[in-house]
Scaffold this motif. Structure first.
Motif, PDB file in Angstrom:
ATOM      1  N   PHE A 307     143.828 -91.322 -94.611  1.00 37.44           N
ATOM      2  CA  PHE A 307     143.712 -90.878 -96.165  1.00 37.44           C
ATOM      3  C   PHE A 307     145.456 -91.754 -96.312  1.00 37.44           C
ATOM      4  O   PHE A 307     145.203 -92.944 -97.335  1.00 37.44           O
ATOM      5  CB  PHE A 307     144.346 -89.451 -96.202  1.00 37.44           C
ATOM      6  N   ILE A 308     146.358 -91.663 -95.237  1.00 34.99           N
ATOM      7  CA  ILE A 308     148.048 -92.309 -95.413  1.00 34.99           C
ATOM      8  C   ILE A 308     147.336 -93.989 -95.163  1.00 34.99           C
ATOM      9  O   ILE A 308     148.281 -94.619 -96.299  1.00 34.99           O
ATOM     10  CB  ILE A 308     148.817 -92.005 -94.585  1.00 34.99           C
ATOM     11  N   ASN A 309     146.717 -94.312 -94.451  1.00 31.38           N
ATOM     12  CA  ASN A 309     146.462 -96.185 -94.398  1.00 31.38           C
ATOM     13  C   ASN A 309     145.895 -96.227 -95.089  1.00 31.38           C
ATOM     14  O   ASN A 309     145.581 -97.237 -95.823  1.00 31.38           O
ATOM     15  CB  ASN A 309     145.485 -95.944 -92.731  1.00 31.38           C
ATOM     16  N   LEU A 310     145.214 -95.492 -96.169  1.00 32.95           N
ATOM     17  CA  LEU A 310     144.242 -96.303 -97.151  1.00 32.95           C
ATOM     18  C   LEU A 310     145.480 -96.556 -98.605  1.00 32.95           C
ATOM     19  O   LEU A 310     144.949 -96.844 -99.438  1.00 32.95           O
ATOM     20  CB  LEU A 310     143.243 -95.366 -97.526  1.00 32.95           C
ATOM     21  N   LEU A 311     146.676 -95.744 -98.870  1.00 35.41           N
ATOM     22  CA  LEU A 311     147.306 -95.964 -98.890  1.00 35.41           C
ATOM     23  C   LEU A 311     147.686 -97.619 -99.507  1.00 35.41           C
ATOM     24  O   LEU A 311     147.967 -97.958 -99.041  1.00 35.41           O
ATOM     25  CB  LEU A 311     148.811 -95.293 -99.073  1.00 35.41           C
ATOM     26  N   PRO A 312     147.994 -97.990-100.714  1.00 32.13           N
ATOM     27  CA  PRO A 312     148.026 -99.215-100.787  1.00 32.13           C
ATOM     28  C   PRO A 312     149.819 -99.854-101.043  1.00 32.13           C
ATOM     29  O   PRO A 312     150.222-100.444-101.373  1.00 32.13           O
ATOM     30  CB  PRO A 312     147.554 -99.979-102.746  1.00 32.13           C
ATOM     31  N   LEU A 313     149.847-100.136 -99.874  1.00 34.15           N
ATOM     32  CA  LEU A 313     151.658 -99.921 -99.147  1.00 34.15           C
ATOM     33  C   LEU A 313     151.402-101.352 -97.964  1.00 34.15           C
ATOM     34  O   LEU A 313     150.211-101.439 -97.173  1.00 34.15           O
ATOM     35  CB  LEU A 313     151.731 -99.045 -98.140  1.00 34.15           C
ATOM     36  N   PRO A 314     151.851-102.064 -98.695  1.00 35.88           N
ATOM     37  CA  PRO A 314     152.211-103.818 -97.638  1.00 35.88           C
ATOM     38  C   PRO A 314     152.105-103.203 -95.892  1.00 35.88           C
ATOM     39  O   PRO A 314     152.870-101.887 -96.293  1.00 35.88           O
ATOM     40  CB  PRO A 314     152.834-104.534 -98.387  1.00 35.88           C
ATOM     41  N   MET A 315     151.954-103.272 -94.559  1.00 36.91           N
ATOM     42  CA  MET A 315     152.124-102.783 -93.556  1.00 36.91           C
ATOM     43  C   MET A 315     151.004-101.867 -93.312  1.00 36.91           C
ATOM     44  O   MET A 315     150.400-101.438 -92.196  1.00 36.91           O
ATOM     45  CB  MET A 315     153.191-101.959 -93.150  1.00 36.91           C
ATOM     46  N   LEU A 316     149.319-101.056 -94.203  1.00 35.90           N
ATOM     47  CA  LEU A 316     149.148-100.531 -94.153  1.00 35.90           C
ATOM     48  C   LEU A 316     147.770-100.863 -94.420  1.00 35.90           C
ATOM     49  O   LEU A 316     148.070-102.049 -95.301  1.00 35.90           O
ATOM     50  CB  LEU A 316     149.531 -99.126 -95.121  1.00 35.90           C
ATOM     51  N   ASP A 317     146.749 -99.525 -93.738  1.00 39.96           N
ATOM     52  CA  ASP A 317     145.258-100.421 -94.218  1.00 39.96           C
ATOM     53  C   ASP A 317     145.154-100.564 -95.575  1.00 39.96           C
ATOM     54  O   ASP A 317     144.812-102.096 -95.449  1.00 39.96           O
ATOM     55  CB  ASP A 317     144.226 -99.820 -93.565  1.00 39.96           C
ATOM     56  N   GLY A 318     145.802 -99.710 -96.499  1.00 42.40           N
ATOM     57  CA  GLY A 318     145.168-100.193 -97.919  1.00 42.40           C
ATOM     58  C   GLY A 318     146.142-101.101 -98.355  1.00 42.40           C
ATOM     59  O   GLY A 318     145.449-101.839 -99.385  1.00 42.40           O
ATOM     60  N   GLY A 319     147.302-102.140 -97.723  1.00 44.85           N
ATOM     61  CA  GLY A 319     147.655-102.909 -98.196  1.00 44.85           C
ATOM     62  C   GLY A 319     147.307-103.863 -97.930  1.00 44.85           C
ATOM     63  O   GLY A 319     147.061-105.185 -99.340  1.00 44.85           O
ATOM     64  N   HIS A 320     146.386-103.904 -96.526  1.00 50.09           N
ATOM     65  CA  HIS A 320     145.788-105.548 -96.951  1.00 50.09           C
ATOM     66  C   HIS A 320     144.497-105.196 -98.186  1.00 50.09           C
ATOM     67  O   HIS A 320     144.108-106.152 -98.297  1.00 50.09           O
ATOM     68  CB  HIS A 320     145.085-105.351 -95.298  1.00 50.09           C
ATOM     69  N   LEU A 321     143.355-103.972 -97.985  1.00 53.07           N
ATOM     70  CA  LEU A 321     142.821-104.286 -99.104  1.00 53.07           C
ATOM     71  C   LEU A 321     143.257-104.230-100.728  1.00 53.07           C
ATOM     72  O   LEU A 321     142.729-104.853-101.416  1.00 53.07           O
ATOM     73  CB  LEU A 321     142.318-102.516 -98.510  1.00 53.07           C
ATOM     74  N   ALA A 322     144.509-104.232-100.394  1.00 50.67           N
ATOM     75  CA  ALA A 322     144.808-104.963-102.050  1.00 50.67           C
ATOM     76  C   ALA A 322     145.402-105.810-102.498  1.00 50.67           C
ATOM     77  O   ALA A 322     144.560-106.510-102.653  1.00 50.67           O
ATOM     78  CB  ALA A 322     146.156-103.943-102.216  1.00 50.67           C
ATOM     79  N   PHE A 323     145.218-106.807-100.981  1.00 50.34           N
ATOM     80  CA  PHE A 323     145.376-107.812-101.497  1.00 50.34           C
ATOM     81  C   PHE A 323     143.531-108.551-101.139  1.00 50.34           C
ATOM     82  O   PHE A 323     143.807-109.813-101.624  1.00 50.34           O
ATOM     83  CB  PHE A 323     145.816-109.105 -99.688  1.00 50.34           C
ATOM     84  N   TYR A 324     143.238-107.926-100.345  1.00 48.41           N
ATOM     85  CA  TYR A 324     141.661-109.015-100.461  1.00 48.41           C
ATOM     86  C   TYR A 324     140.695-108.281-101.894  1.00 48.41           C
ATOM     87  O   TYR A 324     140.195-109.894-101.890  1.00 48.41           O
ATOM     88  CB  TYR A 324     140.843-107.877 -99.194  1.00 48.41           C
TER      89      TYR A 324
END
Length: 376
Positions: A307-324
């Motif tokens: 769950f934490i890794n999906l948060l839309p914060l750069p450095m986390l997986d969620g941040g990468h997904l937001a850029f994608y």
């Protein structure tokens, strides 16, 4: 009261976190392989290598001295957080086609989301195994008794009332009631109650109570003063066990999201956040309560890690997904400078958060009180 030997805390912490980091990173790694991307490094832990080897595909597998995470560095990555190497486009075509930045955006997103998804799948597997072996709690959400003076008593609840929903959230078994209430102290809850074929709405406000765990340490949780009916457990066939695991995983994700929203909106103090020291403490305690308890704790941490890794914060997986997502919508990547600044902000935010939760953890185990007594 149970005692936990001091040496057990770091061992249990590594026993919990190490496999979960491996599971998370292996999700990235294996999906990357399926997508034809070469992995240069697979690391458990950060910092100086204490053990490592290189496989026949040219991937370096290593263990770092700081066991607070891990990473997979794919070909074409500049660093452990998949920032593109400035020279990846100059590679020969055969090599370039196996780099991470050269992949279409959907493949990059699939590789990134595979880490958290694998954490969820791992937890589902554990919870499904528990359900198949030990059955599933199916105690109905029926009031077995009401505590005098509680909010349930004030609202007129009585034995035999069935809790249908809380704030629109359907309550299917009694365990759902606890998950819907225990993190909402002081909040006014709208509860739908059924009795003798008639529904009514009541309002309940959970209050905080202090209790002691088997180790004698106090903790708090919110209650409304409802006692459960006699417990019921139902056997679960093998084919149905994954569905039980999925449902339980979703319930934990939902509760985690609700607690996070309380932090964001200020309804819950940041002092309630836990970090690695508390995870080590809980790991040691879970280990002394038996293998099943420790494995159950691993499932819980795995869900939280995903769950934490999906948060839309750069450095986390969620941040990468937001850029994608931006790249998919705009048909071009976000400006390199914007990404660079975003990752700097993300790094600063994560470091700050780690310092805060570590400060909280040390306070919860009495470190600051001891220092104050020594100074005084």
């Amino acid at each position: 009261m149970l005692d936990v030997p001091l040496w057990l805390y770091p061992i249990a912490f590594l026993a919990v976190l190490g496999p979960l980091v491996f599971v998370h990173e292996y999700g990235h790694y294996i999906v990357g392989r399926w997508c034809g991307v070469k992995a240069d490094t697979f690391s458990i832990g950060f910092g100086r290598k204490i053990l490592g080897w290189t496989d026949k595909r040219g991937t370096e597998w290593k263990i770092g001295w700081l066991p607070l995470g891990g990473y997979v560095q794919f070909a074409g990555d500049r660093d452990a957080v998949s920032q593109p190497d400035a020279n990846w486009q100059a590679l020969p075509s055969a090599e370039k086609s196996h780099t991470f930045p050269a992949q279409p955006v959907w493949k990059r997103a699939l590789i990134v989301v595979a880490g958290p998804a694998t954490n969820f799948l791992f937890a589902i597997l554990i919870l499904a195994g528990f359900a198949w072996i030990g059955g599933q709690a199916v105690t109905p959400p029926v009031v077995g008794g009401v505590e005098a003076g509680s909010s349930a008593a004030t609202a007129g609840l009585r034995a035999g009332d069935r809790i249908v929903s809380i704030n629109g959230r359907e309550i299917e078994v009694f365990g759902d009631l606890r998950m819907a209430v225990e993190h909402r102290p002081g909040e006014r809850l709208e509860v739908r109650v059924a009795h003798d074929g008639q529904d009514r709405l009541v309002e309940l406000t959970p209050r905080l109570v202090r209790e002691k765990d088997p180790f004698g340490k106090e903790y708090t949780r919110a209650i409304v003063g409802i006692a459960p009916p006699p417990p019921q457990v139902q056997s679960v066939p093998l084919w149905e066990a994954p569905l039980v695991g999925i449902n339980q995983t979703w319930q934990i994700i939902r509760q985690t999201g609700e607690v996070l929203s309380q932090f964001v909106t200020g309804r819950r103090s940041i002092k309630d956040m836990n970090g690695p020291v508390k995870i080590a403490e809980f790991s040691g305690k879970a280990a002394t309560m038996g293998l099943a308890t420790l494995i159950g704790f691993v499932a819980l941490i795995s869900i939280n890690l995903g769950f934490i890794n999906l948060l839309p914060l750069p450095m986390l997986d969620g941040g990468h997904l937001a850029f994608y997502a931006y790249e998919a919508i705009r048909r071009r990547p976000a400006p390199a400078e914007a990404q660079e600044w975003a990752f700097r902000f993300g790094f600063l935010a994560i470091v700050t958060l780690m310092l805060v939760v570590t400060f909280n953890d040390l306070g919860s185990i009495g470190v600051w009180d001891r220092i104050a007594r020594l100074i005084g």
